[in-house]
Design a protein around this motif. Structure first.
Motif, short mmCIF file in Angstrom:
data_model
loop_
_atom_site.label_atom_id
_atom_site.label_comp_id
_atom_site.label_asym_id
_atom_site.label_seq_id
_atom_site.Cartn_x
_atom_site.Cartn_y
_atom_site.Cartn_z
N VAL A 98 -32.92 -10.18 -39.46
CA VAL A 98 -32.24 -11.31 -38.51
C VAL A 98 -31.52 -10.90 -37.19
O VAL A 98 -31.42 -11.56 -36.19
N PHE A 99 -30.55 -10.02 -37.49
CA PHE A 99 -29.70 -9.47 -36.35
C PHE A 99 -30.67 -8.84 -35.22
O PHE A 99 -30.23 -9.24 -34.10
N ALA A 100 -31.46 -8.14 -35.56
CA ALA A 100 -32.37 -7.62 -34.26
C ALA A 100 -33.19 -8.59 -33.56
O ALA A 100 -33.19 -8.78 -32.38
N ARG A 101 -33.70 -9.61 -34.29
CA ARG A 101 -34.41 -10.82 -33.98
C ARG A 101 -33.49 -11.72 -32.84
O ARG A 101 -33.76 -11.99 -31.97
N ALA A 102 -32.28 -11.70 -33.73
CA ALA A 102 -31.23 -12.51 -32.81
C ALA A 102 -30.71 -12.13 -31.44
O ALA A 102 -30.63 -12.67 -30.43
N LEU A 103 -30.89 -10.74 -31.26
CA LEU A 103 -30.75 -10.05 -30.22
C LEU A 103 -31.85 -9.99 -29.15
O LEU A 103 -31.96 -9.55 -28.07
N GLY A 104 -33.04 -10.79 -29.66
CA GLY A 104 -34.06 -10.69 -28.93
C GLY A 104 -35.10 -9.58 -28.86
O GLY A 104 -36.21 -9.42 -28.07
N LEU A 105 -35.03 -8.69 -29.96
CA LEU A 105 -35.89 -7.38 -30.13
C LEU A 105 -37.08 -7.90 -30.84
O LEU A 105 -36.88 -8.79 -31.51
N PRO A 106 -38.20 -7.22 -30.45
CA PRO A 106 -39.58 -7.58 -31.13
C PRO A 106 -39.23 -7.18 -32.77
O PRO A 106 -38.42 -6.22 -33.08
N ASN A 107 -39.82 -8.12 -33.57
CA ASN A 107 -39.76 -7.73 -35.08
C ASN A 107 -40.71 -6.80 -35.52
O ASN A 107 -41.54 -7.02 -36.54
N ASP A 108 -41.09 -5.58 -34.81
CA ASP A 108 -41.96 -4.80 -34.99
C ASP A 108 -41.31 -3.37 -34.72
O ASP A 108 -40.70 -3.27 -33.48
N ALA A 109 -41.37 -2.25 -35.52
CA ALA A 109 -40.44 -1.22 -35.25
C ALA A 109 -40.89 -0.45 -34.15
O ALA A 109 -40.06 0.07 -33.38
N VAL A 110 -42.11 -0.26 -33.79
CA VAL A 110 -42.71 0.45 -32.83
C VAL A 110 -42.28 -0.01 -31.64
O VAL A 110 -41.84 0.22 -30.29
N GLU A 111 -42.56 -1.58 -31.32
CA GLU A 111 -42.23 -2.36 -30.21
C GLU A 111 -40.88 -2.28 -29.90
O GLU A 111 -40.44 -2.29 -28.68
N ALA A 112 -40.12 -2.58 -30.78
CA ALA A 112 -38.45 -2.59 -30.65
C ALA A 112 -38.08 -1.36 -30.13
O ALA A 112 -37.23 -1.12 -29.46
N THR A 113 -38.52 0.02 -30.67
CA THR A 113 -38.23 1.06 -30.02
C THR A 113 -38.54 1.29 -28.62
O THR A 113 -37.85 1.74 -27.86
N GLY A 114 -39.69 0.79 -28.18
CA GLY A 114 -40.13 0.74 -26.95
C GLY A 114 -38.94 0.05 -25.83
O GLY A 114 -38.82 0.28 -25.17
N ALA A 115 -38.81 -1.16 -26.57
CA ALA A 115 -37.78 -2.13 -26.06
C ALA A 115 -36.36 -1.64 -25.65
O ALA A 115 -35.71 -1.82 -24.80
N ILE A 116 -35.95 -0.74 -26.58
CA ILE A 116 -34.71 0.14 -26.74
C ILE A 116 -34.57 1.06 -25.55
O ILE A 116 -33.84 1.23 -25.09
N LEU A 117 -35.78 1.75 -25.64
CA LEU A 117 -35.98 2.91 -24.54
C LEU A 117 -35.96 2.35 -23.13
O LEU A 117 -35.18 3.02 -22.31
N ASP A 118 -36.83 1.19 -22.95
CA ASP A 118 -36.68 0.58 -21.65
C ASP A 118 -35.11 0.10 -21.39
O ASP A 118 -34.61 0.08 -20.21
N ALA A 119 -34.45 -0.45 -22.50
CA ALA A 119 -33.09 -1.01 -22.02
C ALA A 119 -32.07 0.05 -21.84
O ALA A 119 -31.53 0.05 -20.89
N LEU A 120 -32.37 1.34 -22.35
CA LEU A 120 -31.42 2.53 -22.00
C LEU A 120 -31.87 2.95 -20.56
O LEU A 120 -30.72 3.37 -20.03
N ALA A 121 -32.98 2.87 -20.41
CA ALA A 121 -33.40 3.20 -19.03
C ALA A 121 -32.98 2.45 -17.86
O ALA A 121 -32.38 2.77 -16.87
N ARG A 122 -32.67 1.22 -18.22
CA ARG A 122 -32.19 0.11 -17.30
C ARG A 122 -30.58 0.22 -17.52
O ARG A 122 -30.01 -0.66 -16.64
#
Length: 322
Positions: A98-122
């Motif tokens: 719930v917490f991860a999805r409420a933050l707008g992250l994908p509900n998939d570990a691989v996709e969420a990792t990619g989103a986190i790395l993109d967010a760190l770069a930005r």
């Protein structure tokens, strides 16, 4: 950047191979220490270690909402300080997340990792509010230590459902949405207070709200998910405000049919409502008392029976990567 990765090896939706891939992906972008949890509370201890370190800038929680809750409680062991504490990133690995999805992250570990790395770069991050629950002074629960929660807490009926689900999982049952639905029905059939609630909500400067059967405290919306369907108990709840409460003073047959339907068809604009429903928004301080000992849960973790819980909504408690 130096980062700590907290890995729950029992995460229900990630395999050992997937976790290895995610660790390598994260390690390619930062100085990463990965630690696998070994006991209940280990993630909390690791979060506290990170908070007390001088050089850890980021803590990544790989697991479900229970793992995230432990990490958050470790990070905030000495209280909230978003400008000093390490930031938090969440890789969803549980059944609901719930917490991860409420933050707008994908509900998939691989996709969420990619989103986190993109967010760190930005350098993309936000500060979120959290809820704090503690034993109430002057009651038999006053010695219960305070604990943070990220998305919800429940006192009464819904906490009883969570407790039943945990019992089934301890017996080897998989955590599925069908399991939750079955336990809702069983809790309803066994609920001794469904027509005459025992819970009172007290808040400063206001009349008490009495005779509640169910009380759900929300720090964000949605409150939970049934499969991919979001459930909005308190649509106005937000990480940018304090706490919202949905209370019901009846769980008779007609009330159950009405509010179950409303919850299943809820939206960001409309949640459960009607003469048996109480909806309160943006509460900073309040207490839930009960005439009988009732089950209590936070972030989907059953915490036993209580007679009284005091809640505080804390704005700007923690920085998260999004």
């Amino acid at each position: 950047m130096r980062a700590l990765l907290v890995v729950n090896p029992a995460a229900t939706t990630t395999s050992a191979r997937t976790r290895d891939v995610l660790i390598h992906a994260l390690a390619s972008k930062m100085k990463l220490e990965a630690v696998t949890t070994e006991y209940r509370g280990h993630a909390r201890d690791l979060g506290r270690r990170a908070a007390e370190s001088d050089d850890i800038e980021l803590v990544v929680a790989l697991g479900g909402d229970g793992t995230v809750n432990e990490v958050v409680n470790g990070l905030l062991h000495h209280g909230p300080d978003p400008d000093r504490l390490p930031r938090l990133a969440v890789v969803p690995g549980g059944s609901t997340n719930v917490f991860a999805r409420a933050l707008g992250l994908p509900n998939d570990a691989v996709e969420a990792t990619g989103a986190i790395l993109d967010a760190l770069a930005r350098q993309s991050e936000r500060t979120v509010g959290l809820g704090l629950a503690a034993g109430t002074p002057g009651t038999e629960d006053e010695s219960v230590p305070s604990r943070w929660f990220t998305f919800c807490a429940g006192f009464g009926f819904d906490a009883g459902v969570v407790g039943r689900v945990e019992q089934q999982r301890e017996r080897g049952k998989r955590s599925t949405h069908a399991l939750y639905v079955r336990q809702v029905v069983r809790q309803l059939l066994d609920e001794p207070h469904r027509r005459h609630g025992t819970i009172t909500l007290d808040r400063p400067g206001e009349d008490p709200v009495t005779d509640l059967v169910l009380s759900i405290v929300c720090n964000t919306a949605p409150y939970s998910y049934l499969g991919n369907r979001p459930l909005y108990a308190s649509p106005g709840a937000s990480f940018d405000t304090a706490l919202d409460v949905l209370g019901l003073n009846s769980l008779g047959p007609s009330a159950v049919a009405r509010y179950a339907t409303q919850l299943l068809t809820s939206s960001p604009e409309k949640g459960p409502h009607g003469r048996h429903a109480v909806a309160l928004h943006d509460l900073t301080d309040f207490t839930l008392h009960s005439k009988a000992r009732l089950p209590f849960q936070m972030d989907g973790d059953h915490l036993g029976l209580r007679t009284s819980v005091t809640f505080t909504g804390v704005r700007r408690a923690l920085r998260v990567i999004v």
